[in-house]
Design an enzyme around this catalytic site. Structure first.
Site, PDB file in Angstrom:
ATOM      1  N   VAL A 193      -0.675 -13.955   2.795  1.00  0.00           N
ATOM      2  CA  VAL A 193      -1.676 -14.772   2.120  1.00  0.00           C
ATOM      3  C   VAL A 193      -1.337 -16.233   2.389  1.00  0.00           C
ATOM      4  CG1 VAL A 193      -2.656 -15.423  -0.115  1.00  0.00           C
ATOM      5  CG2 VAL A 193      -2.046 -13.029   0.335  1.00  0.00           C
ATOM      6  N   HIS A 210      17.196  26.580 -16.364  1.00  0.00           N
ATOM      7  CA  HIS A 210      15.921  27.003 -15.792  1.00  0.00           C
ATOM      8  C   HIS A 210      14.932  27.282 -16.916  1.00  0.00           C
ATOM      9  CE1 HIS A 210      13.058  29.047 -13.171  1.00  0.00           C
ATOM     10  NE2 HIS A 210      12.986  30.008 -14.092  1.00  0.00           N
ATOM     11  N   GLU A 255       1.044  -6.919   1.542  1.00  0.00           N
ATOM     12  CA  GLU A 255       2.491  -7.012   1.753  1.00  0.00           C
ATOM     13  C   GLU A 255       2.796  -7.588   3.142  1.00  0.00           C
ATOM     14  OE1 GLU A 255       6.320  -7.142   2.029  1.00  0.00           O
ATOM     15  OE2 GLU A 255       5.436  -6.580   0.096  1.00  0.00           O
ATOM     16  N   GLU A 283       4.146  -1.445  -9.989  1.00  0.00           N
ATOM     17  CA  GLU A 283       4.060  -0.990 -11.378  1.00  0.00           C
ATOM     18  C   GLU A 283       2.846  -1.575 -12.077  1.00  0.00           C
ATOM     19  OE1 GLU A 283       8.798  -0.119 -12.337  1.00  0.00           O
ATOM     20  OE2 GLU A 283       7.745  -1.692 -13.439  1.00  0.00           O
ATOM     21  N   CYS A 328      13.497  -9.359 -19.641  1.00  0.00           N
ATOM     22  CA  CYS A 328      13.402  -7.899 -19.715  1.00  0.00           C
ATOM     23  C   CYS A 328      12.651  -7.427 -20.961  1.00  0.00           C
ATOM     24  CB  CYS A 328      14.802  -7.288 -19.690  1.00  0.00           C
ATOM     25  SG  CYS A 328      14.808  -5.494 -19.826  1.00  0.00           S
ATOM     26  N   GLY A 367       4.959  -5.459  -8.386  1.00  0.00           N
ATOM     27  CA  GLY A 367       3.582  -5.362  -7.937  1.00  0.00           C
ATOM     28  C   GLY A 367       3.024  -3.961  -8.036  1.00  0.00           C
ATOM     29  N   GLY A 407       2.424  -8.660  -2.752  1.00  0.00           N
ATOM     30  CA  GLY A 407       3.793  -8.144  -2.811  1.00  0.00           C
ATOM     31  C   GLY A 407       3.837  -6.688  -3.206  1.00  0.00           C
ATOM     32  N   GLY A 463      20.503 -24.518 -23.528  1.00  0.00           N
ATOM     33  CA  GLY A 463      21.934 -24.747 -23.354  1.00  0.00           C
ATOM     34  C   GLY A 463      22.221 -25.511 -22.071  1.00  0.00           C
TER      35      GLY A 463
END
Length: 466
Positions: free
Chosen positions: A237, A445, A203, A187, A41, A185, A180, A114
């Site tokens: 693909v 508003h 896709e 973004e 991330c 994909g 994809g 680990g």
């Protein structure tokens, strides 16, 4: 050294779990195979992609949107190196921040791979090969996920890239093909399209963003097409050949048919992610995995081996950082004798294109499949005063409420700032609120969020501004 808890992995789920456990009085250690904290991330995923999404958005607006506001500026010039520097500074600030938080909360940090030797024992293998064995009452696997490859396609992170390579391209490709039409994909395709690349998305399914609200995803597809991204749906693909100065893709209809060849400078493989479990010693310890390679856990995140737990992308559920964080907190609280809990019916999902698409709760297709009678309230941003002032009138808010009880079951937003607006729906749903509760809540508003209120009012066909 002996601990109450050892967490393997310091992505969003792992470091949050460790910090919360330490806050509750447990002696905690973390093991991290990267040189920095934050997992996918913070290092090569959510955070760097958002840095480039925001920067490319500003670049695109300066080139195409300022004039309408009466701002005349020369055509902007892209300084990709400076944009990448901004991205790296964003990453550094975040990963260093995690390191500070772990230290502040007295969590011991061990860098290296680990491996679980046995219940209560974790071996840490440092980069130089040295090993160290740690002991603990409980072990949490929080190793996240990795890129899912496409059979027969070799990712070299230069011409055929994963999301990691797509964040590091040294220049804007003439043509980028994205395999994809999921979140990653769309973004990253958006980033490079704004910066000047021709972008085509292939896709396998007949729609983009599977799993999200169909009406919302179709609306987003139309908007992305207006921005210059082309889509080839229902196609697969079958191979990618690397040639001098580019790549050649072999494509055919998903249902079978005539094969075609597409040329590109760069191919982005973005067909999804898979749990990362390599080198953890799971088989030797006897930890059960499902048919998708995910660690099997019960409602308390416990595996079939006593004292070993798992959270985040490595277990079932949406691969989302905030889902992993909540699971980390819940597990820490359970281990400390408290009642940890995650409400999986109220986990927002956001696609950070422009406009954004955000969703929480059930989609119409899910409600239909479950036989739930529901009412729909919808409000377009084109009728929202702030959206008009900002020239961000694309999209809508849709509220789905139980027909009998009026309880809100799902909310779906396509629009500028959708990822921020979705949270009032999440809070409402967490408390079992109705569309009437939302409709009678006073909204400032002029704001984009007024559209959320109007959509709630529209459930009972009493929207004022449409």
């Amino acid at each position: 050294m002996t601990y109450d808890l050892i967490v393997i992995g310091t992505g969003p789920g792992g470091y949050v779990c460790a910090i919360r456990a330490s806050q509750l009085g447990l002696k905690v250690a973390v093991v991290e195979k990267r040189k920095t904290h934050g997992g996918t991330c913070l290092n090569v995923g959510c955070i760097p992609s958002k840095a480039l999404l925001h920067a490319s958005e500003l670049f695109d607006e300066a080139g195409h949107g300022f004039a309408a506001f009466g701002i005349d500026v020369p055509k902007p010039k892209l300084n990709l190196a400076a944009m990448m520097k901004h991205k790296q500074e964003t990453i550094d600030a975040n990963v260093n921040g995690v390191g500070f938080l772990l230290k502040k909360n007295k969590v011991d940090v061990h860098f290296g791979l680990g491996t679980i030797l046995a219940p209560g024992k974790v071996q840490v293998t440092a980069e130089d090969g040295k090993t160290n064995v740690l002991e603990a009452k409980a072990i949490c696997i929080a190793t996240g996920s990795e890129v899912a490859g496409l059979p027969g396609v070799t990712i070299d992170e230069k011409q055929v890239v994963s999301s990691t390579g797509a964040l590091e391209l040294p220049k804007v490709p003439g043509k980028l093909v994205v395999i994809g039409a999921g979140v990653i994909g769309l973004e990253l395709g958006s980033v490079w399209r704004r910066l000047g690349a021709e972008v085509e998305v292939i896709e396998y399914l007949d729609r983009i963003l599977p799993g999200m609200d169909l009406e919302a995803s179709k609306a987003l597809q139309r908007l992305l097409e207006k921005q210059g991204i082309s889509f080839r749906l229902g196609a697969k693909v079958t191979g990618v050949d690397t040639i001098k100065g580019g790549v050649k893709l072999h494509v055919e209809p998903a249902a079978g048919g005539e094969k075609t060849t597409i040329g590109a400078d760069v191919v982005l493989v973005a067909i999804g992610r898979k749990p990362f479990t390599q080198g953890l010693g799971l088989e030797a310890v006897g930890i059960a995995l499902d048919n998708r390679g995910r660690v099997v856990t019960d409602a308390h995140y416990a595996t079939n081996v006593p004292g070993i737990y798992a959270i985040g992308d490595v277990i079932t559920g949406p691969m989302l950082a905030h889902k992993a964080e909540d699971e980390g907190v819940a597990l820490a609280e359970m281990l400390a004798g408290k009642a940890g809990h995650v409400n999986y019916d109220v986990i927002p999902g956001v696609v950070y294109t422009f406009p954004e698409i955000a969703s929480v709760g059930k989609t119409e297709d899910e409600l239909k499949a479950a036989g739930v009678a529901y009412a729909v309230g919808k409000f377009n941003f084109s009728a929202n005063g702030r959206a008009r002032a900002n020239r961000t009138t694309d999209g809508f808010v849709k509220v789905l409420a139980d027909k009998a009880s009026d309880r809100v079951l799902g909310v779906h937003i396509v629009g500028a700032g959708a990822g921020e607006m979705i949270h009032e729906a999440a809070v409402l749903m967490e408390f079992g609120g109705s569309s009437e509760d939302l409709a009678r809540t006073c909204h400032a508003h002029p704001t984009m969020s007024e559209a959320v209120k109007e959509a709630a009012m529209a459930v009972e066909k009493r929207a004022i501004h449409s």
